[in-house]
Write a protein that holds these residues in place. Structure first.
Motif, mmCIF file in Angstrom:
data_model
loop_
_atom_site.group_PDB
_atom_site.id
_atom_site.type_symbol
_atom_site.label_atom_id
_atom_site.label_comp_id
_atom_site.label_asym_id
_atom_site.label_seq_id
_atom_site.Cartn_x
_atom_site.Cartn_y
_atom_site.Cartn_z
ATOM 1 N N ASP A 79 -6.855 10.455 -2.194
ATOM 2 C CA ASP A 79 -5.374 11.008 -2.655
ATOM 3 C C ASP A 79 -4.186 11.542 -1.112
ATOM 4 N N ALA A 80 -5.090 10.547 0.158
ATOM 5 C CA ALA A 80 -4.116 10.315 1.109
ATOM 6 C C ALA A 80 -4.763 9.456 2.015
ATOM 7 N N VAL A 81 -3.754 8.850 2.993
ATOM 8 C CA VAL A 81 -4.336 7.548 3.776
ATOM 9 C C VAL A 81 -3.486 7.608 5.072
ATOM 10 N N MET A 82 -4.361 7.581 6.378
ATOM 11 C CA MET A 82 -4.148 7.683 7.796
ATOM 12 C C MET A 82 -4.334 6.472 7.985
ATOM 13 N N CYS A 83 -3.251 6.158 8.626
ATOM 14 C CA CYS A 83 -3.001 4.985 9.218
ATOM 15 C C CYS A 83 -3.204 4.615 10.844
ATOM 16 N N VAL A 84 -3.817 3.666 11.588
ATOM 17 C CA VAL A 84 -3.982 3.317 12.723
ATOM 18 C C VAL A 84 -2.315 2.920 13.836
ATOM 19 N N SER A 85 -1.983 2.648 12.726
ATOM 20 C CA SER A 85 -0.066 2.977 13.275
ATOM 21 C C SER A 85 0.984 2.883 11.813
ATOM 22 N N ASP A 86 1.533 3.241 12.759
ATOM 23 C CA ASP A 86 3.276 2.879 11.795
ATOM 24 C C ASP A 86 4.061 2.301 11.171
ATOM 25 N N LEU A 87 2.825 1.006 11.334
ATOM 26 C CA LEU A 87 3.214 -0.812 11.023
ATOM 27 C C LEU A 87 2.329 -0.953 9.870
ATOM 28 N N VAL A 88 0.877 -0.418 10.126
ATOM 29 C CA VAL A 88 0.192 -0.366 9.382
ATOM 30 C C VAL A 88 0.530 0.405 7.805
ATOM 31 N N ALA A 89 0.987 1.767 8.303
ATOM 32 C CA ALA A 89 1.349 2.861 7.050
ATOM 33 C C ALA A 89 2.257 2.584 6.114
ATOM 34 N N PHE A 90 3.442 1.228 7.092
ATOM 35 C CA PHE A 90 4.431 0.792 6.210
ATOM 36 C C PHE A 90 4.277 0.286 5.829
ATOM 37 N N GLY A 91 3.739 -1.098 5.886
ATOM 38 C CA GLY A 91 3.026 -2.012 4.570
ATOM 39 C C GLY A 91 2.328 -1.541 3.518
ATOM 40 N N ALA A 92 2.049 -0.423 3.804
ATOM 41 C CA ALA A 92 1.103 0.744 2.685
ATOM 42 C C ALA A 92 1.625 1.279 1.786
ATOM 43 N N LEU A 93 2.650 1.963 2.361
ATOM 44 C CA LEU A 93 4.369 2.557 1.541
ATOM 45 C C LEU A 93 4.951 1.527 1.175
#
Length: 331
Positions: free
Chosen positions: A238-252
């Protein structure tokens, strides 16, 4: 001078300044240096000292990646501040490779920089020896090493992640995952993951949803692939913490492709406060590590050291306090 410096517990530069009667050297330090010099039979060579006065006019800087926006911001700030004093930077890109860092630092030291600003605090044994025996001010940035080589301007990755996990837990998320690179290749990413695991453990939550994304640097493509891997292994996340915003953008972006609602179905948070995280939809919750401030403080410290306003042996530890930035990718 190196022998005297090691015996007294100061830098070679401090020894040099003591022999020249520099007012910045404490009387007791100068007395200890002169006493040890007499004991070792050292005679100050004025001719060599005069040759040493020829300044190179540059400070060496190492970064793991010139493509990383945060490291670029740090370098820009260093260059801007040093440029005000007509000091240029000589930049080296280590590619997250400790052996490459060793090779580059060895090359940089041959060019007689007046100081060196090194990103990170995990080095090979040889690199550590080169830096400690260099006789110039060494400033380690972006980390808070337990046994610093010289001066430090950095922040705690672990503490920064804990604040983010606290927010996710407060918003009733319990099945939280971490997307990051291989820990051996990215010490800062490893510290973030360790902080994530510790923070979940403090709340009695399981921290087994750890998805490695390959060798650093990892970015948007790895984030998208990682999101697929995560949901295949742990579909109830139900939640993901990504090592960087770039990784988070890809997940998004991958969530959008899979019709997974963010943050209703799954909350996503990044790290670094990149520009892309501010303009994507929804905007990313993240941690602002103040990359530009790190560069500015490191440059200001280098200027003070080179101008004689500060004793190089008085190792400074400047701690940066990152900010948690809450946006709509988390509740």
């Amino acid at each position: 001078m190196t022998d005297i410096a090691e015996a007294v517990g100061v830098s070679a530069m401090t020894v040099s300044r003591a022999f020249k009667g520099d007012a910045s050297i404490k009387p007791e330090t100068r007395a200890a240096i002169l006493s040890k010099a007499d004991e070792l039979g050292y005679v100050f060579d004025a001719t060599a000292a005069n040759l040493r006065q020829s300044r190179t006019g540059f400070v060496a800087v190492t970064v793991p990646s010139v493509e990383n926006a945060n490291f670029s911001a740090t370098v820009r700030a260093i260059s801007r501040e040093l440029g005000k004093k007509n000091i240029q930077i000589l930049l080296a890109n280590t590619e997250y490779d400790p052996d490459e860092e060793e090779r580059l630092i060895n090359q940089l030291l041959r060019r007689n920089p007046e100081a060196m600003i090194v990103t990170g605090a995990q080095h090979t044994k040889r690199t550590d020896e080169l830096l400690r025996k260099s006789g110039i001010p060494i400033i380690e940035i972006w980390d808070l090493p337990q046994a610093p080589i010289g001066h430090v301007v950095g922040f705690s990755n672990g503490d920064s992640v804990r604040a983010l996990v606290e927010h996710l837990v407060k918003t009733r998320r319990r099945k939280i995952a971490f997307l990051g690179g291989e820990t051996l290749a990215d010490p800062r990413g490893a510290q973030r993951r360790a902080g994530f695991v510790a923070a979940l453990g403090a709340h009695g939550l399981e921290a087994h949803r750890l998805v490695p994304l390959g060798s650093a640097p990892v970015g948007m493509s790895e984030g998208a692939t990682g999101l697929d891997l995560l949901l295949e292994q742990f579909p109830d996340t139900d939640a993901v913490m990504c090592v960087s915003d770039l990784v988070a953008f890809g997940a998004l972006a991958q969530c959008a492709r899979r019709s997974v609602s963010v943050p209703d179905d799954i909350a996503i948070a990044g790290f670094g406060n990149y520009e892309i995280g501010r303009i994507c939809e929804p905007p990313l919750t993240t941690v602002d590590v103040k990359a530009e401030v790190i560069g500015q403080r490191a440059a200001e410290l280098a200027i003070d050291l080179l101008s004689g306003n500060m004793d190089d042996s008085a190792h400074l530890r400047h701690v940066i306090r990152p900010d948690l930035i809450l946006r709509r990718s988390t509740p």
